[in-house]
Structures are given as structure tokens and as C-alpha cells.
Design a protein around this motif. Structure first.
Motif, short mmCIF file in Angstrom:
data_model
loop_
_atom_site.label_atom_id
_atom_site.label_comp_id
_atom_site.label_asym_id
_atom_site.label_seq_id
_atom_site.Cartn_x
_atom_site.Cartn_y
_atom_site.Cartn_z
N HIS A 162 -69.50 -8.26 -35.70
CA HIS A 162 -69.40 -7.19 -36.68
C HIS A 162 -70.51 -7.38 -37.70
CE1 HIS A 162 -65.63 -6.40 -34.73
NE2 HIS A 162 -65.55 -5.29 -35.42
N TYR B 210 -69.13 -2.63 -39.48
CA TYR B 210 -69.16 -1.94 -38.18
C TYR B 210 -69.24 -2.96 -37.05
CZ TYR B 210 -70.43 2.48 -40.45
OH TYR B 210 -70.45 3.63 -41.22
N PRO B 211 -68.61 -2.66 -35.90
CA PRO B 211 -68.91 -3.45 -34.70
C PRO B 211 -70.39 -3.21 -34.37
CG PRO B 211 -67.01 -2.02 -34.32
CD PRO B 211 -67.61 -1.62 -35.64
N ASP C 113 -62.52 1.65 -36.45
CA ASP C 113 -61.30 0.94 -36.83
C ASP C 113 -61.04 0.96 -38.33
OD1 ASP C 113 -60.48 0.11 -34.24
OD2 ASP C 113 -62.13 -1.33 -34.23
N ASP D 173 -64.86 -11.24 -33.39
CA ASP D 173 -64.61 -9.84 -33.02
C ASP D 173 -63.14 -9.48 -33.06
OD1 ASP D 173 -65.42 -7.29 -32.24
OD2 ASP D 173 -65.12 -7.74 -30.12
N CYS D 174 -62.41 -10.01 -34.02
CA CYS D 174 -60.98 -9.72 -34.11
C CYS D 174 -60.70 -8.37 -34.77
CB CYS D 174 -60.25 -10.84 -34.86
SG CYS D 174 -60.61 -10.89 -36.64
N LYS D 175 -61.67 -7.83 -35.48
CA LYS D 175 -61.60 -6.52 -36.14
C LYS D 175 -60.70 -6.49 -37.37
CE LYS D 175 -62.43 -4.20 -31.77
NZ LYS D 175 -61.99 -3.19 -30.85
N CYS E 7 -62.15 -8.04 -47.10
CA CYS E 7 -62.50 -8.39 -45.72
C CYS E 7 -62.48 -9.90 -45.49
CB CYS E 7 -63.88 -7.83 -45.38
SG CYS E 7 -65.17 -8.34 -46.54
N VAL F 260 -62.40 -4.89 -40.62
CA VAL F 260 -62.88 -3.51 -40.67
C VAL F 260 -62.00 -2.59 -41.52
CG1 VAL F 260 -63.55 -1.49 -39.31
CG2 VAL F 260 -64.10 -3.79 -38.48
#
Length: 119
Positions: A3, A58-59, A118, A44-46, A17, A49
Motif C-alpha cells: 500500500h 491506496y493499494p 477499500d 497487504d492486510c488493508k 492508519c 485504508v
């Protein structure tokens, strides 16, 4: 995948965050004043976001063209920044603005920026 924290965070530095990051992959940058993500540590657990009130994260595969340089900048700035743990007591900067203000600035520059999926 990683991200990316974009220019939307500059001079805002909301900390929501970093507080939810399970691997503490956020780093503090002072020039410019913001948070960035270390791409080698992000899992990359999101989780981060939807926590960002200005949709600055953002990814990497959704990174808008207007913010494409921020993938490399996150890697560079995290290497020299101080790690921010999930139990940080940092506060947003007094210059922090709302998402609406940022979106207006983008429109004034002629940018059409989609929000992160997301968020």
C-alpha cells in the motif's frame, strides 16, 4: 503488493492508519511532514485504508496516475524515517484538512482521482 501513502497525507499526518497496522510498517517523514509505508514490511492486510480520513492510502495496483511517484517516494522516505508503532501518541498536524478540501485541490489542478476501493 503493498500500500502507498500519497500526497494527500502531506501536512495532515492523521495517525489512525498506523494505530491499526499489525506490523508497524508506517514511518514518520518530516520533509514533507507525513506518514509513509515501508513496502518491504507491508503485508497487504488493508486495515489502514478505511482508517485514513483523507483516503491517502491506496493499494499499489490502484494508485492514481496523479500520485504514481508516491510508490517510490514511500520506499525512499521510509528508509530514513522513524518507525511509528500502533501505540503511538502522535496527533495529526495542526495543518490537517478534510477530504473535501483535498478533493477540491485535486479538481483545481484538473485531476480526476478515484477514491481507494477499500476506503
Amino acid at each position: 503488493m503493498t500500500h502507498v501513502v500519497t500526497e494527500r497525507c502531506v501536512e495532515c499526518r492523521y495517525i489512525d492508519c498506523a494505530r491499526v497496522c499489525p506490523v508497524d510498517c508506517f514511518y514518520l517523514s518530516n520533509d514533507p511532514a507525513m506518514l509513509v509505508i515501508n513496502p518491504d514490511e507491508c503485508i497487504d492486510c488493508k486495515a489502514c485504508v478505511p482508517e485514513c480520513p483523507v483516503h491517502a492510502i491506496y493499494p499499489d495496483d490502484e494508485l492514481p496516475e496523479a500520485y504514481s511517484e508516491w510508490l517510490d517516494r514511500n520506499a525512499e522516505m521510509s528508509a530514513s524515517g522513524d518507525q511509528v508503532s500502533s501505540d503511538t501518541d502522535l496527533e495529526p498536524l495542526p495543518t490537517a484538512v478534510t477530504l473535501e478540501v483535498i478533493q477540491q485541490r485535486e479538481k483545481e489542478q484538473g485531476w480526476e482521482v478515484e477514491e481507494p476501493s477499500d476506503a
